[in-house]
Write a protein that holds these residues in place. Structure first.
Motif, short mmCIF file in Angstrom:
data_model
loop_
_atom_site.label_atom_id
_atom_site.label_comp_id
_atom_site.label_asym_id
_atom_site.label_seq_id
_atom_site.Cartn_x
_atom_site.Cartn_y
_atom_site.Cartn_z
N HIS A 94 43.09 79.04 64.06
CA HIS A 94 44.32 79.68 64.54
C HIS A 94 45.52 79.39 63.65
O HIS A 94 46.53 78.83 64.11
N PRO A 95 45.43 79.74 62.36
CA PRO A 95 46.59 79.48 61.47
C PRO A 95 47.86 80.19 61.94
O PRO A 95 48.97 79.76 61.61
N GLU A 96 47.70 81.24 62.75
CA GLU A 96 48.90 81.96 63.24
C GLU A 96 49.71 81.10 64.21
O GLU A 96 50.87 81.43 64.51
N ARG A 97 49.11 80.02 64.69
CA ARG A 97 49.85 79.12 65.58
C ARG A 97 50.63 78.06 64.80
O ARG A 97 51.30 77.23 65.40
N GLY A 98 50.51 78.07 63.50
CA GLY A 98 51.20 77.09 62.68
C GLY A 98 52.66 77.43 62.49
O GLY A 98 53.08 78.57 62.65
N SER A 99 53.43 76.43 62.14
CA SER A 99 54.83 76.64 61.80
C SER A 99 55.14 75.73 60.62
O SER A 99 54.72 74.58 60.60
N ASP A 100 55.83 76.25 59.63
CA ASP A 100 56.21 75.39 58.51
C ASP A 100 57.69 75.04 58.60
O ASP A 100 58.32 74.66 57.63
N ASP A 101 58.22 75.15 59.82
CA ASP A 101 59.64 74.94 60.05
C ASP A 101 59.89 73.46 60.37
O ASP A 101 59.38 72.94 61.36
N ARG A 102 60.67 72.82 59.52
CA ARG A 102 60.96 71.40 59.73
C ARG A 102 61.75 71.17 61.02
O ARG A 102 61.58 70.15 61.69
N ALA A 103 62.58 72.14 61.39
CA ALA A 103 63.34 72.01 62.65
C ALA A 103 62.39 71.98 63.83
O ALA A 103 62.62 71.25 64.81
N ALA A 104 61.30 72.76 63.77
CA ALA A 104 60.31 72.75 64.86
C ALA A 104 59.65 71.39 64.96
O ALA A 104 59.41 70.87 66.05
N VAL B 126 52.69 71.51 62.21
CA VAL B 126 53.13 71.86 63.55
C VAL B 126 52.24 72.99 64.05
O VAL B 126 51.94 73.92 63.29
N LYS B 127 51.81 72.91 65.30
CA LYS B 127 50.99 73.97 65.87
C LYS B 127 51.51 74.26 67.27
O LYS B 127 51.75 73.34 68.06
N ILE B 128 51.71 75.53 67.56
CA ILE B 128 52.30 75.93 68.83
C ILE B 128 51.51 77.11 69.40
O ILE B 128 51.22 78.07 68.69
N ARG B 129 51.14 77.02 70.68
CA ARG B 129 50.60 78.17 71.38
C ARG B 129 51.50 78.44 72.56
O ARG B 129 51.78 77.54 73.35
N GLN B 130 52.02 79.65 72.65
CA GLN B 130 52.85 80.00 73.78
C GLN B 130 52.49 81.41 74.24
O GLN B 130 51.68 82.08 73.63
N GLY B 131 53.08 81.85 75.33
CA GLY B 131 52.77 83.18 75.87
C GLY B 131 51.64 83.13 76.87
O GLY B 131 51.11 82.05 77.18
N GLY B 132 51.27 84.28 77.38
CA GLY B 132 50.28 84.37 78.45
C GLY B 132 48.87 84.57 77.94
O GLY B 132 48.59 84.35 76.77
N PRO B 133 47.96 84.95 78.84
CA PRO B 133 46.56 85.13 78.46
C PRO B 133 46.37 86.36 77.58
O PRO B 133 47.16 87.30 77.62
N SER B 134 45.32 86.31 76.79
CA SER B 134 44.96 87.45 75.95
C SER B 134 43.47 87.70 76.16
O SER B 134 42.64 86.93 75.69
N ASP B 135 43.16 88.77 76.87
CA ASP B 135 41.76 89.03 77.24
C ASP B 135 41.16 90.14 76.39
O ASP B 135 41.87 90.87 75.69
N ASP B 136 39.84 90.27 76.45
CA ASP B 136 39.16 91.39 75.81
C ASP B 136 39.54 92.68 76.54
O ASP B 136 39.72 92.66 77.77
N ASP B 137 39.64 93.77 75.79
CA ASP B 137 40.11 95.05 76.34
C ASP B 137 39.44 95.41 77.66
O ASP B 137 40.10 95.76 78.64
N GLU B 138 38.11 95.32 77.68
CA GLU B 138 37.37 95.80 78.86
C GLU B 138 37.59 94.91 80.08
O GLU B 138 37.34 95.34 81.22
N ASP B 139 38.08 93.69 79.88
CA ASP B 139 38.25 92.76 81.01
C ASP B 139 39.52 93.02 81.81
O ASP B 139 39.65 92.50 82.93
N TYR B 140 40.45 93.80 81.24
CA TYR B 140 41.69 94.06 81.98
C TYR B 140 41.46 94.87 83.25
O TYR B 140 42.30 94.93 84.14
N ALA B 141 40.29 95.50 83.34
CA ALA B 141 39.95 96.29 84.53
C ALA B 141 39.43 95.42 85.67
O ALA B 141 39.31 95.87 86.81
N LEU B 142 39.12 94.15 85.38
CA LEU B 142 38.53 93.27 86.40
C LEU B 142 39.54 92.91 87.49
O LEU B 142 40.75 92.84 87.25
#
Lengths: 216, 216
Positions: B15-25, B162-178
Motif C-alpha cells: 500500500h505505497p499510496e498510504r505513505g507520506s513523505d511529509d515531515r510535518a505529518a 509515515v503510513k496513514i489509512r483513513q476514510g471508510g470501507p472500500s468493497d468489491d463492486d458486486e458486494d455493494y448490493a449486499l
C-alpha cells in the motif's frame, strides 16, 4: 498450563515486581487489545510494524498479504510480538518519579505459516472477532482467491512475559511535604458512534454487535 | 528539510499510496502519541518494548534506567521506533476488505547516548512535556544523583516513514448490493478526570495544565 515459563528473554531485568507469571493475565491483555507491534529482523536490523491479531487458546494469529515482507520472511525466523495498553499517566511530586500505568504482553517465538485451510479460516476469524466480536458471521465470507492472497501466521504463546504497572505515584519520603499536585491521569481507548458508509444501501440498520462495541 | 528521505528500509512495500513523505505529518504523529514501541536486536532475535518518548525538532529522545538492557545496548546498534495511532475499525461488506484506520511513524537509526548535561536535561524535559505539557516546571527538578541514574538516548528522525489509512470501507463492486452494514467505528485514546494521590496534602488543587489534559 496456567503459569508462564521463564526464559532468558522473558525474565524481566527492570522492575521484576511488575511481572506476572499468570497465563490468565496474558490472555486478558491480548483479548483487551486491538493491534500489536510485530518485531522482525531484516538484514540484521530491527523492524517494528503495527498489525491486527487474534488469539485462540494459546496461539496468536496474525494475517497479512502474501506479498508483505514481514509475513514472507516471518516463518523462517524469530519474531517478537508486543501488545501494550496505556492505562494512565503518573504525575509525581518529583520529575524522577513520573511514570505510566500500563499492561504489556511480550511474546517470543518462531511463527508457523498456516497451511491447513480450516486452521487458516479459524485464524482469520480470530483476528476479525478480536476487533469486532460477532462480525465474522455477518459479512461476506472469503472466496478461495481471497484466501490464497492472504497469509496467516500462528505464534505459540509458550514464551511470553507480562508486565503491569498500576496504582498512583510513589515519591521519595521528603517530597511528600512539597506543595506539588500528584496523582493519576487515567488513559483509555474508546470506540465512538458508528459512522455508516456514505454509500450504504438505505434501510440497513447498525447491527447489534456493532452497536455493542461502542464504549463512549 | 521538509520531506522524508527514501531508503530501502523506509520504502513501503505494501500500500505505497498510504505513505507520506511529509515531515510535518511525521512530527504530528509523534507529537500526538504518548508511547512508542522500541525494537532492538538481542542475540540475533528481535525485542519490542513500549516506552515513553519526546521530540525536539528532528530528534527523538527516549529515557530509561542506566540498568535497562534496551538502553545499555542501544547506542551500539540500529533500533527501530514505531508510534501508532489506531483511529478506526473499518467494517466492510466482505471480510476480506475489513481494515483499520491508523497513522504510524517508523524511525530507523543508531541512537546516540546523550552525554552533554544540557542536552540530557532537554531530552528528559521533552519526554515529560510530551506526556503532560506544562509539567516540567511544576514538579521537583532532578538531582545530580537522579540524573546519573537516568540514561537518555537521542535518535535522529532522518530515516523515517509515515503510513496513514483513513476514510471508510472500500468493497468489491458486486458486494455493494449486499444487505450487509458497512462503515467505520472511530477509535480514540482519551484522558479522563485526574485522580489525586490519596495522600496528597490538603489544599492542593489540580493545576490548570493537568486539567487541560483531560479529553473526556
Amino acid at each position: 498450563m496456567t503459569t508462564l515459563s521463564s526464559t532468558p528473554r522473558t525474565r524481566l531485568g527492570r522492575h521484576p515486581e511488575r511481572g506476572s507469571d499468570d497465563r490468565a493475565a496474558l490472555h486478558e491483555i491480548l483479548d483487551d487489545g486491538m493491534i500489536c507491534h510485530l518485531g522482525i529482523v531484516v538484514d540484521g536490523t530491527p523492524r517494528v510494524l503495527p498489525t491486527a491479531y487474534g488469539r485462540l487458546d494459546d496461539t496468536l494469529y496474525i494475517h497479512g498479504s502474501t506479498g508483505a515482507t514481514s509475513l514472507r520472511d516471518g516463518p523462517s525466523q524469530d519474531v517478537c510480538v508486543t501488545v501494550t495498553h496505556l492505562d494512565g499517566l503518573i504525575i509525581a511530586r518529583s520529575l524522577f518519579h513520573h511514570s505510566i500505568n500500563y499492561r504489556s504482553a511480550v511474546i517470543f517465538g518462531t511463527p508457523r505459516l498456516v497451511d491447513d485451510p480450516d486452521e487458516k479460516l479459524a485464524g482469520l476469524r480470530a483476528v476479525v472477532e478480536n476487533l469486532t466480536p460477532g462480525q465474522w458471521d455477518t459479512a461476506r465470507q472469503p472466496t478461495r482467491k481471497e484466501m490464497a492472497a492472504t497469509s496467516v501466521l500462528a505464534l505459540s504463546l509458550d514464551e511470553a512475559s507480562v508486565k503491569i504497572r498500576q496504582g498512583g505515584p510513589s515519591d521519595d519520603d521528603e517530597d511528600y511535604a512539597l506543595d506539588v499536585w500528584a496523582g493519576t491521569l487515567p488513559v483509555r481507548q474508546t470506540i465512538g458512534t458508528p459512522s455508516p458508509d456514505p454509500v450504504l444501501r438505505p434501510g440497513i440498520a447498525v447491527p447489534k454487535h456493532i452497536a455493542r462495541r461502542v464504549t463512549s
